[in-house]
Design an enzyme around this catalytic site. Sequence first.
Site, PDB file in Angstrom:
ATOM      1  CD  GLU A 159      -1.228  -0.172   3.696  1.00 30.26           C
ATOM      2  OE1 GLU A 159      -2.365  -0.631   3.497  1.00 30.26           O
ATOM      3  OE2 GLU A 159      -0.826   0.157   4.818  1.00 30.26           O
ATOM      4  CG  HIS A 168      -2.851  -0.355   7.556  1.00 21.69           C
ATOM      5  ND1 HIS A 168      -2.847  -1.139   6.431  1.00 21.69           N
ATOM      6  CD2 HIS A 168      -3.555  -1.019   8.479  1.00 21.69           C
ATOM      7  CE1 HIS A 168      -3.531  -2.249   6.684  1.00 21.69           C
ATOM      8  NE2 HIS A 168      -3.972  -2.191   7.916  1.00 21.69           N
ATOM      9  CG  LEU A 192       6.403  -4.140  -6.676  1.00 25.07           C
ATOM     10  CD1 LEU A 192       5.013  -4.191  -6.047  1.00 25.07           C
ATOM     11  CD2 LEU A 192       7.266  -5.281  -6.125  1.00 25.07           C
ATOM     12  N   GLY A 234      10.476  -6.936 -12.740  1.00 24.15           N
ATOM     13  CA  GLY A 234      10.132  -8.214 -13.373  1.00 24.15           C
ATOM     14  C   GLY A 234       8.992  -8.923 -12.688  1.00 24.15           C
ATOM     15  CB  ALA A 235       7.089  -8.272  -9.590  1.00 22.81           C
ATOM     16  CB  VAL A 272       2.470  -5.362 -11.298  1.00 26.62           C
ATOM     17  CG1 VAL A 272       1.623  -4.371 -10.501  1.00 26.62           C
ATOM     18  CG2 VAL A 272       3.830  -5.540 -10.646  1.00 26.62           C
ATOM     19  N   PRO A 273      -0.649  -7.193 -11.654  1.00 28.21           N
ATOM     20  CG  PRO A 273      -2.183  -8.264 -10.271  1.00 28.21           C
ATOM     21  CD  PRO A 273      -0.729  -8.043 -10.456  1.00 28.21           C
TER      22      PRO A 273
END
Length: 606
Positions: free
Chosen positions: A231, A273, A293, A297-298, A300-301
Amino acid sequence: MSILANKDTRVVIQGGQAGVNAARRMAEFCYLIKRPLNVEAFVYPPDAGKTNEIPYGSGLIAIPVYKTIAEATKHHPTINTSLVYIGADRAMKGGMEALDDPHIKLVSMITEGVPEKDSKLLGAHARKLGKVFNGPSSIGIISAGACRLGVIGGAFDNLVLSKLYREGSFGVITKSGGLSNEIIWICSQFADGITTAIGIGGDAYPGTDYVSYLEMFENDPQTKSVVIVGEMGGDLEERAAEWYGAKKRRIKLIGVVSGFCQESLPKGMKFGHAGAKEGMKGEGSARSKSDALKKSGALVPPTFGALGPAIKETYQELLKSGQVKEPVEPAVLPRLPKSIEEAMKADEVMVAPLIRTTISDDRGDEPCYDGYPASELINKGYEIPHVVGLLWDKRLISKQEAEIIKRIMMLSADHGPCVSGAYATILAACAGIGLSQSVAAGLIMIGPRFGGAVTDAGRYFKYAVDNKMAVDEFLAHMKKNVGPVPGIGHRVKSLRNPDKRVKELVGYVKSLNIKTPCLDFALEVEKVTAAKKDNLILNVDGTMAAVLVDIGFPIDSLNGFFILSRTIGLIGHWVDQKRQDSRLIRLFDYLVNYAAPKRREVPPLK
Ligand code: Q5B
């Protein structure tokens, strides 16, 4: 395999009721995976020495409570993990106590509102000792098929739906407690489920960050992919992206970041938070974290809704490459035993009632006496005698009957301090005994000679009337078969010193012109007995008895009228002594006739 929490994890829970609730949830999970309860001890100084009973299956397990962590680990040396359920003001001290214990390797804390400096100190202290501090505001950690720490995973049905009874291939790291359950469930629906899910908490400075946990997942061969839910605020996601992009990793990283809405909202708006307080458009924003991200290479939708399909896509690739195999689901899953109430609600059991009542029911918003709501009785003008009628004889008595009962109660509420009941209550009050016990002491005196002759008087007068006995015949029958006639005779009242209470009640009842066969018979008996001896008058017990039988009250309830009325007086005597701060009573020697043998020598023991 899993990380942090496994089959060897043995837990101490620091804290009171919240910790007990967590232990219950943990016991449900242990029951689901058919493992013994992993909670060994509690530390909660106010309850030290006691046990907390934790439901497990259809039974209860008693878990001891200790004063300190050292005591807990001394008695349970297998403990290696602590869950901290302590308020924010004392959480730091408790967390440090756990970290400093050589047995404990992992401390997970659920406490909200721990100061940021304490959170940093706890994290740093754990790292220095080579241990893990998770939280401070963590929902917990769960490893499928192995171990649950805290309430993460939700209710039992959710654990089953999320297939947490067996290992999957996905690791999960979230800040939000609520989202952790959602992601665990998504992993079980779009893929084969999770290995371990960790709630790291929404703190600005969590004790352990994404990178540390990603390293652990990277080293866990069972975990093939990790889902992180970030977040806006802070830089934990950026550090995770850096870690992932730094070299080729074995795990596939899937990341979603919440907080894009911040771009459309007024600047400076607060989010739930503690850690979600910074980060607007640039550094720390949901967009920049998401971009970082992606760049690493992650996967990420683009939206949260696309997370499930992204997990599915990853899972299909893992299946295709042979890295994972479709799991075999168990034929039968354990079900949490239902409580009797739940099973009855579902029409699954028939329980034979233990008791049967025909007079009152309190299951609604107020008690109903023989079906009549108490408030309605009050509002329609009914009084205490009517309640007596409903609860003792299951009938709404008439106004006239209620007036008779009211008078009986008023006349017999007290008869001074010297009668057995009042004297016993006064003795008890002066010995410092409490109200209910002192009144009980007085009530215990009510028996065949004092106050408790009402039932038998009613029984025998009725017997005589029903059998059309003459007075002489009745007295002969009583002398032969029973003894003194209940309801006849008084210690101080006599023909010369009449009992005004009796005269008053008889006069009133007679003035009503109602049929009173029992009372008439009792008065005839009095004529004969009092002629023999002038204190053998119809006494208050006998008069009450005859009148109450005449208005139809059941014989077995009759002593109840004396008990009920005299309780008013006994309470009065207790309060009176209390008000006067009366001293302990000790009987004077001159009031005792010492008829025991004179002092003599004790012979040698044979
Ligand atoms: N004789 C009440 O007796 C008392 C006889 C009888 C035939 C009888 C006695 C008795 C029946 C039980 C009863 C309620 C024990 C009393 C009450 C509430 C109270 C109390 C308060 C309040 C008193 C002497 C001689 C003996 C006996 C004979 C006695 N009663 N014969 N039928 N009913 N009554 N209890 O004076 O030949 O010498 O051997 O048991 O109804 O508790 O104010 O104090 O509001 O708090 O101690 O009013 O009557 O006499 O027992 O020594 O007997 O009379 O057989 O004959 P006393 P005892 P003998 S109202």
